[in-house]
Design an enzyme around this catalytic site. Structure first.
Site: not given
Ligand code: M6R
Length: 610
Positions: A2, A74
């Protein structure tokens, strides 16, 4: 993994937000999104494709604004789907959305908070733990976003870095961090937030690293930081020159291939023309620390953990200091016997791996204050958290599968071994000179191994049709077998296991048939004859042996035994050389199978969640 970018400015900030996401792209993600404040409302675009597609969507929908946030996700909680992509909105009972929020990390008490917010009337559109924070901030909002975020973060358990803005306060972005990195970028009458300074390269080099518990208020002409107790704090401003090059593929098909071939340069750069061994290579005060410690504890994950396992053989045999190597995510949850005379060594390519950072903090909480990191990112949290450090000079590594980061870690760990040996009085000047000579020759030796690529490609074609493989090594080459198996599984999706060759007969030999390729690392060392016996055990059961053998091992090609000869025997540094053909084997096998080599499924480059 992320990534976060945020901005408050007096110009359209969508290009900055999207450029920031692009810089973080190589870390791996499965969806992305951006939200801005526009005409008194919140506007958003989200996509399960690449940032380039998000950019097209933003242009098509005319999304532009002076204040905004963006994110690459993610997936942890909830599938990679548009409705789970960030930013998440909240605005219970107020008509249009009021709060926009992005988040890195994992909120552990999200179930409890979700139930509470549902009872308060909030409807959830996603399965994420992030949406819980957006609703919580909205629920606590009473005209002051900074205040609402401070209150909300007091309710959160777990790890987070967040960036939030509000429809009713158009020139403000608020950020907070606990356990996940977040930086502030300072501009002229504009300010920025990001999960990594890299995202802001080209926009600003004036960076503030927030600390755990900090909440930051970003406005056009000022920033304001409070700590976990709500006390105003000044965090130092760093001038950070982030290296953003290395994006060119040149003649290579993939970044992984490019990075494999960059290893002679990366190792040479990591050695930095060192003329003699001194503890101070690891920072001021290292001599006193090395003198005081009587054991080493290495904490790392994945490939970095295998670098640590290799270093154990070196440190124990050359420096005579006992070493423990622990998988970081396990170490912090187990009862251990801490000692204040331990040197805690973390190894990390990114310097942001959540498990390794948490393990380091745990070790410190147990009273182990002598900390050292081997890391590839000088500005990372790992380097800031450790007293001593050695920065590997691998350059940016884009392929998810670690290659040049690993061999440069090994190079730095060998230097550490020599520095410890010298401090402990077990390294003679002659031996030091001999070892330094070997180290200086390493780049040339690696280049000679890279020249084996055509032979390895021929093997890769045969591996491409397999679903399982075994890797064997002994002694300090056993961790290299583990690394070879990890490389093969992460990019080709072939199931691979590594064993110390002597362990085969205690179980895994049952797997050996003529369908099982057995990759064997065969250096000429004191275990060679034992290894040859282990190879015979495989051969006798019809297993196909693929052997990387040093020149003088007398292992010959024959039926069921395929040999590629390594150019030279490299003594203690042999694990570094034997890594290279295993990287090439994994790479070419993956190419033959047509997988996404640089971005293998389900994986991220920088693993910032626990
Ligand atoms: O950034 P780090 O070195 O701390 O990362 C540790 C692991 O996540 C990493 O080595 C991972 O195993 C790689 N994908 C291996 O190729």
């Amino acid at each position: 993994m992320c990534g976060i970018v945020g901005a408050v400015a007096q110009r359209d900030i969508t290009p900055i937000l999207l450029e920031g996401l692009k810089r973080l792209e190589y870390r791996g993600y499965d969806s992305c999104g951006v939200a801005v404040h526009a005409d008194g409302a919140l506007k958003r675009a989200r996509s399960t494709e690449r940032v380039a597609q998000l950019q097209e969507q933003v242009a098509k929908e005319h999304i532009a604004g002076f204040t905004g946030i963006a994110h690459t996700r993610w997936a942890t909680h909830g599938a990679p789907a548009t409705h789970n992509a960030h930013p998440h909105f909240s605005g219970h009972g107020k008509g249009s959305a009021r709060i926009a929020l992005v988040h890195n990390g994992i909120i552990e008490n999200h179930d409890e908070l979700r139930a509470e917010l549902q009872a308060a009337g909030y409807a959830f559109e996603s399965q994420t733990d992030t949406e819980v924070i957006a609703h919580l901030v909205d629920h606590l909002y009473n005209g002051d976003l900074f205040e609402a975020v401070q209150q909300a973060t007091r309710r959160l358990e777990g790890a987070y870095a967040i960036a939030v803005f509000c429809r009713d306060e158009p020139h403000r972005v608020v950020g907070a961090r606990q356990g996940s990195p977040l930086v502030v970028g300072l501009g002229k009458s504009e300010n920025f937030l990001a999960s990594d300074a890299l995202a802001l390269a080209g926009t600003t080099d004036q960076i503030i690293y927030l600390e755990d518990g900090d909440v930051v208020d970003l406005q056009l002409a000022r920033i304001w930081v409070v700590d976990h107790a709500g006390r105003p704090v000044e965090r130092p401003v760093h001038t950070v020159h982030v290296h953003t090059g290395a994006a060119e593929l040149g003649p290579y098909r993939h970044y992984m291939q490019k990075e494999i071939f960059e290893q002679p340069r990366a190792v040479a750069d990591t050695l930095q023309d060192i003329e003699s061994i001194t503890p101070e290579l690891f920072g001021d005060g290292a001599y006193r620390v090395f003198k005081e410690i009587d054991n080493v504890l290495i904490l790392a994950c994945g490939t970095s953990y295998y670098a640590g396992l290799t270093a154990r053989y070196w440190i124990e045999s050359l420096a005579k200091v006992p070493v423990n190597v622990e998988i970081a995510s396990e170490y912090r949850y187990r009862d251990t016997v801490p000692s204040p005379t331990t040197l805690v060594v973390t190894i990390s390519q990114s310097g942001e791996t959540a498990d390794t950072l948490a393990a380091l903090k745990h070790a410190r909480s147990l009273g182990m204050e002598h900390t050292l990191t081997i890391c590839n990112v000088a500005t990372s949290a790992m380097v800031r958290e450790c007293k001593l450090s050695y920065i590997t000079r691998a350059g940016v590594e884009i392929g998810v599968a670690s290659t040049k980061a690993f061999t440069t870690q090994l190079t730095a760990l060998f230097l550490l071994t020599l520095a410890l040996a010298q401090t402990k009085g077990v390294l003679s000047p002659a031996r030091e000179e001999e070892m330094l000579k070997s180290l200086r020759h390493l780049p040339v030796a690696i280049a000679a191994v890279l020249a084996l690529e055509p032979q390895i490609m021929a093997w890769a074609d045969r591996f491409a049709s397999k679903e399982n493989a075994l890797f064997l090594g002994r002694g300090m080459h056993y961790p290299i077998a583990l690394e070879g198996a990890l490389k093969l599984k992460e990019i080709s999706y072939i199931h691979a296991e590594a064993y110390p060759a002597g362990e085969l007969k205690h179980g895994p030999l049952a797997l050996v048939t003529d369908a099982m390729p057995v990759v064997t690392i065969a250096p000429r060392d004191e275990l060679l004859e034992k290894l040859k016996s282990n190879m015979q055990e495989v051969h006798a059961r019809g297993g196909e042996l693929y052997v990387f053998a040093d020149a003088d091992t007398k292992i010959m090609n024959s039926d069921g035994i395929h040999v590629i000869r390594m150019p030279e025997n490299y003594g203690k540094l042999s694990p570094i050389l034997h890594t290279i053909p295993l990287q090439l084997l994994a790479y070419h096998t993956a190419c033959a199978r047509g997988t996404d080599v640089d971005k293998p499924r389900n994986l991220a480059k920088s693993v910032t969640v626990e």
